[in-house]
Design an enzyme around this catalytic site. Structure first.
Site, PDB file in Angstrom:
ATOM      1  CG  ASN A   1      -1.912   1.158   1.524  1.00  0.00           C
ATOM      2  OD1 ASN A   1      -1.685   2.042   0.695  1.00  0.00           O
ATOM      3  ND2 ASN A   1      -2.488   1.005   2.312  1.00  0.00           N
TER       4      ASN A   1
ATOM      5  NE  ARG B   1      -6.096   1.863   0.043  1.00  0.00           N
ATOM      6  CZ  ARG B   1      -6.351   2.338   1.278  1.00  0.00           C
ATOM      7  NH1 ARG B   1      -5.454   2.370   2.093  1.00  0.00           N
ATOM      8  NH2 ARG B   1      -7.186   2.981   1.478  1.00  0.00           N
TER       9      ARG B   1
ATOM     10  CG  HIS C   1     -11.683   4.853   3.042  1.00  0.00           C
ATOM     11  ND1 HIS C   1     -12.137   6.190   3.561  1.00  0.00           N
ATOM     12  CD2 HIS C   1     -10.198   5.057   3.220  1.00  0.00           C
ATOM     13  CE1 HIS C   1     -11.343   7.184   3.942  1.00  0.00           C
ATOM     14  NE2 HIS C   1      -9.853   6.340   3.745  1.00  0.00           N
TER      15      HIS C   1
ATOM     16  CG  HIS D   1     -12.223   3.880   6.942  1.00  0.00           C
ATOM     17  ND1 HIS D   1     -11.681   2.469   6.619  1.00  0.00           N
ATOM     18  CD2 HIS D   1     -11.366   4.810   6.918  1.00  0.00           C
ATOM     19  CE1 HIS D   1     -10.396   2.798   6.852  1.00  0.00           C
ATOM     20  NE2 HIS D   1     -10.157   4.158   7.095  1.00  0.00           N
ATOM     21  CG  LEU D   2     -15.010   7.471  11.899  1.00  0.00           C
ATOM     22  CD1 LEU D   2     -15.850   7.862  13.160  1.00  0.00           C
ATOM     23  CD2 LEU D   2     -15.441   8.588  10.772  1.00  0.00           C
TER      24      LEU D   2
ATOM     25  N   GLY E   1      -7.663   9.407   6.965  1.00  0.00           N
ATOM     26  CA  GLY E   1      -8.643   9.490   6.220  1.00  0.00           C
ATOM     27  C   GLY E   1     -10.009   9.314   6.559  1.00  0.00           C
TER      28      GLY E   1
ATOM     29  NE  ARG F   1      -7.055  13.109   2.687  1.00  0.00           N
ATOM     30  CZ  ARG F   1      -7.111  11.899   2.517  1.00  0.00           C
ATOM     31  NH1 ARG F   1      -8.140  11.292   1.659  1.00  0.00           N
ATOM     32  NH2 ARG F   1      -6.505  10.626   3.225  1.00  0.00           N
TER      33      ARG F   1
ATOM     34  CG  MET G   1      -9.371  11.524  17.543  1.00  0.00           C
ATOM     35  SD  MET G   1     -10.175  13.048  17.542  1.00  0.00           S
ATOM     36  CE  MET G   1     -11.176  13.118  16.267  1.00  0.00           C
TER      37      MET G   1
ATOM     38  N   GLY H   1      -8.757   3.855  12.533  1.00  0.00           N
ATOM     39  CA  GLY H   1      -8.030   4.258  13.737  1.00  0.00           C
ATOM     40  C   GLY H   1      -8.938   4.920  14.865  1.00  0.00           C
TER      41      GLY H   1
ATOM     42  N   GLY I   1     -12.420   5.250  14.916  1.00  0.00           N
ATOM     43  CA  GLY I   1     -13.746   4.491  15.155  1.00  0.00           C
ATOM     44  C   GLY I   1     -13.223   3.175  15.922  1.00  0.00           C
ATOM     45  CD  GLU I   2     -10.057  -0.339  13.726  1.00  0.00           C
ATOM     46  OE1 GLU I   2      -8.703  -0.668  14.224  1.00  0.00           O
ATOM     47  OE2 GLU I   2     -10.189  -0.591  12.354  1.00  0.00           O
TER      48      GLU I   2
ATOM     49  CD  GLU J   1      -8.046   0.224   4.372  1.00  0.00           C
ATOM     50  OE1 GLU J   1      -7.094   0.258   5.274  1.00  0.00           O
ATOM     51  OE2 GLU J   1      -8.338   1.176   3.780  1.00  0.00           O
TER      52      GLU J   1
HETATM   53  P1  ADP Z   1      -4.957   5.853   8.018  1.00  0.00           P
HETATM   54  O1  ADP Z   1      -6.026   6.620   7.415  1.00  0.00           O
HETATM   55  O2  ADP Z   1      -3.551   6.563   7.923  1.00  0.00           O
HETATM   56  O3  ADP Z   1      -4.945   4.624   7.808  1.00  0.00           O
HETATM   57  P2  ADP Z   1      -5.651   5.188  10.909  1.00  0.00           P
HETATM   58  O4  ADP Z   1      -6.999   4.347  10.272  1.00  0.00           O
HETATM   59  O5  ADP Z   1      -4.417   4.290  11.470  1.00  0.00           O
HETATM   60  O6  ADP Z   1      -5.181   6.049   9.534  1.00  0.00           O
HETATM   61  O7  ADP Z   1      -6.101   6.338  11.807  1.00  0.00           O
HETATM   62  C1  ADP Z   1      -5.352   7.396  12.256  1.00  0.00           C
HETATM   63  C2  ADP Z   1      -6.330   8.129  13.344  1.00  0.00           C
HETATM   64  O8  ADP Z   1      -7.008   7.249  14.662  1.00  0.00           O
HETATM   65  C3  ADP Z   1      -5.484   9.288  14.159  1.00  0.00           C
HETATM   66  O9  ADP Z   1      -6.147  10.345  14.189  1.00  0.00           O
HETATM   67  C4  ADP Z   1      -5.002   8.810  15.349  1.00  0.00           C
HETATM   68  O10 ADP Z   1      -4.994   9.806  16.392  1.00  0.00           O
HETATM   69  C5  ADP Z   1      -6.402   7.846  15.667  1.00  0.00           C
HETATM   70  N1  ADP Z   1      -6.318   6.901  16.637  1.00  0.00           N
HETATM   71  C6  ADP Z   1      -5.301   5.790  16.811  1.00  0.00           C
HETATM   72  N2  ADP Z   1      -5.409   5.395  17.921  1.00  0.00           N
HETATM   73  C7  ADP Z   1      -6.276   6.314  18.740  1.00  0.00           C
HETATM   74  C8  ADP Z   1      -6.845   6.089  20.156  1.00  0.00           C
HETATM   75  N3  ADP Z   1      -6.402   5.190  20.989  1.00  0.00           N
HETATM   76  N4  ADP Z   1      -7.638   7.173  20.696  1.00  0.00           N
HETATM   77  C9  ADP Z   1      -7.996   8.122  19.539  1.00  0.00           C
HETATM   78  N5  ADP Z   1      -7.740   8.139  18.566  1.00  0.00           N
HETATM   79  C10 ADP Z   1      -6.788   7.091  18.083  1.00  0.00           C
END
Ligand code: ADP
Length: 401
Positions: free
Chosen positions: A19, A102, A190, A217-218, A221, A250, A293, A337, A339-340, A388
């Site tokens: 990717n 990807r 996505h 998907h948060l 991006g 963005r 975040m 990231g 959302g999870e 992904e």
């Molecule tokens: P990408 O789009 O680069 O794949 P990710 O899906 O890894 O990004 O998400 C990155 C985002 O997730 C960042 O804003 C990061 O701060 C947030 N994030 C990761 N872990 C946590 C957490 N434990 N609490 C809050 N936000 C988190």
């Protein structure tokens, strides 16, 4: 940096996934045919402060490398070449039998993953203007892998393919028809993440999978997808990966009048506007602190809180709009990231949506469980990690037998 003991690696067939983005290059190695993860990692901060991390789940080995201070970091091509070489060295007895990539844009032509050949590459190059910050890097990844691994089958897996068959009204802009015909449409992105979630729902929540589902998907991006019976019928991202939700850097949805103002009154060039919208906006622009975040949640600054509030507000607004587009809602999935992992953002999004039949189970939310709604909730709320890389591996396995 250490390398694995060659004696540990057996000669098994494996798939490499790549990717290749603008500043990070993620990769994974899966053992065939089970697609068990053998190696995963990424090169981060490419072209600036380049760092490498990787891990091998079976052995528990961890690898890290940083380019020494004072030495010039590799450019994108150099980073790709370094990574290919590192992977080949790690492999030892392992055999890579195919490589999946990807690719952000498949345009209107590619509605599924495809084996790469010269004709495919030529078509994908034509799409570079539609995704100038992603597509050239994705294609550079394919070329680097071809150069390093010779004639192995390479498979392009598209972020747009999952959204390809949306109804016309969800696919178009109200612009002169000729622009639609030449490709100015809502493509949605996505798609690999959404496809992974759709597959997972079919297995784990088959009844809901057949209904009306919103997947948010948060991540850095961010976008949302409305699904009916596991198929995409609406997405918040449109022609480019800028539209819809605000993201790390963005802007998300924007009045096009702002662009006219920036050009006509501020005299900004296309490059300056592109940099502003892609790299300086979103959480980073609003907070003036960070695109991350975690940093914003830890900050006591008003602007950090306002950036989070805006992010949450837009997600809630888009959930309402998406539920209207789906004519109801049976389940909502949070992934990526944020959302999870962000208990607080999940809570802020879901706790004030009782009007939609959502009742958050705060205990389950804090515990990071899969089901985060109460038994009474009319809408099933789920927290599901996306994958992904696994989706790319599945497509690659199917096409490169
Ligand atoms: P990408 O789009 O680069 O794949 P990710 O899906 O890894 O990004 O998400 C990155 C985002 O997730 C960042 O804003 C990061 O701060 C947030 N994030 C990761 N872990 C946590 C957490 N434990 N609490 C809050 N936000 C988190």
């Amino acid at each position: 940096m250490t390398q694995s003991d060659p004696a540990i690696a057996s000669s098994v067939s494996s798939l490499l996934t790549l990717n290749a983005g603008s500043s990070s290059i993620k990769f994974a190695l899966f053992e065939r045919p089970e697609l068990a993860l053998r190696l995963t990692g990424e090169l981060d901060g490419v072209g600036q402060q380049t760092r490498f991390i990787a891990s091998a789940p079976n052995s528990g080995e961890q690898f890290t490398y940083e380019w020494p201070h004072g030495t010039a970091p590799p450019d994108h091509a150099g980073a790709l070449a370094w990574l290919m070489q590192w992977i080949k060295t790690w492999l030892d007895g392992l055999e890579v039998s195919a490589i999946g990539h990807r690719v952000v844009h498949g345009g209107a032509d590619f509605d599924q993953a495809v084996l790469v050949n010269d004709a495919v590459m030529a078509k994908l190059r034509l799409l570079e203007p539609l995704a100038p910050l992603h597509q050239p890097h994705n294609l550079a990844g394919i070329e680097a892998a071809q150069w390093a691994f010779g004639l192995l089958p390479q498979v392009a897996c598209f972020d747009t393919a999952f959204h390809c068959h949306q109804p016309f009204v969800k696919d178009c802009f109200a612009l002169p028809r000729a622009l639609y015909d030449e490709g100015v449409r809502r493509y949605g992105f996505h798609g690999l993440s959404y496809e992974f979630i759709a597959d997972h729902l079919k297995e784990a929540f088959p009844l809901h999978a057949r209904g009306r589902v919103i997947v948010a998907h948060l991540g850095n991006g961010a976008s949302m997808c409305g699904m009916l019976d596991g198929h995409s019928v609406a997405s918040t991202m449109g022609f480019s990966a800028l539209d819809g939700l605000p993201m790390g850097t963005r802007c998300g949805q924007l009045d096009p009048g702002v662009l006219l103002y920036l050009m006509q009154d501020r005299g900004m060039s296309a490059k300056e506007i592109s940099d502003l919208l892609y790299k300086e906006s979103g959480l980073k622009g609003l907070s003036g602190i960070s695109n991350d975040m975690r940093t914003l949640e830890a900050s006591k600054e008003l602007h950090a809180q306002q950036a989070i509030d805006y992010f949450v507000y837009r997600v809630k607004r888009e959930i309402g709009a998406m539920a209207a587009a789906l004519e109801g809602l049976d389940a909502i999935v949070l992934t990526g990231g944020i959302g999870e992992h962000s208990v607080g953002v999940r809570r802020q999004i879901l706790q004030s949506m009782s009007w939609l039949g959502i009742e958050l189970d705060e205990h389950a939310n804090q515990a990071g469980q899969t089901i985060i709604s109460t038994a009474r909730s009319r809408v099933l709320c789920l927290r599901i990690p996306t994958n992904e890389e696994k989706m790319i591996a599945r497509h690659t396995q199917a096409l490169a037998t």
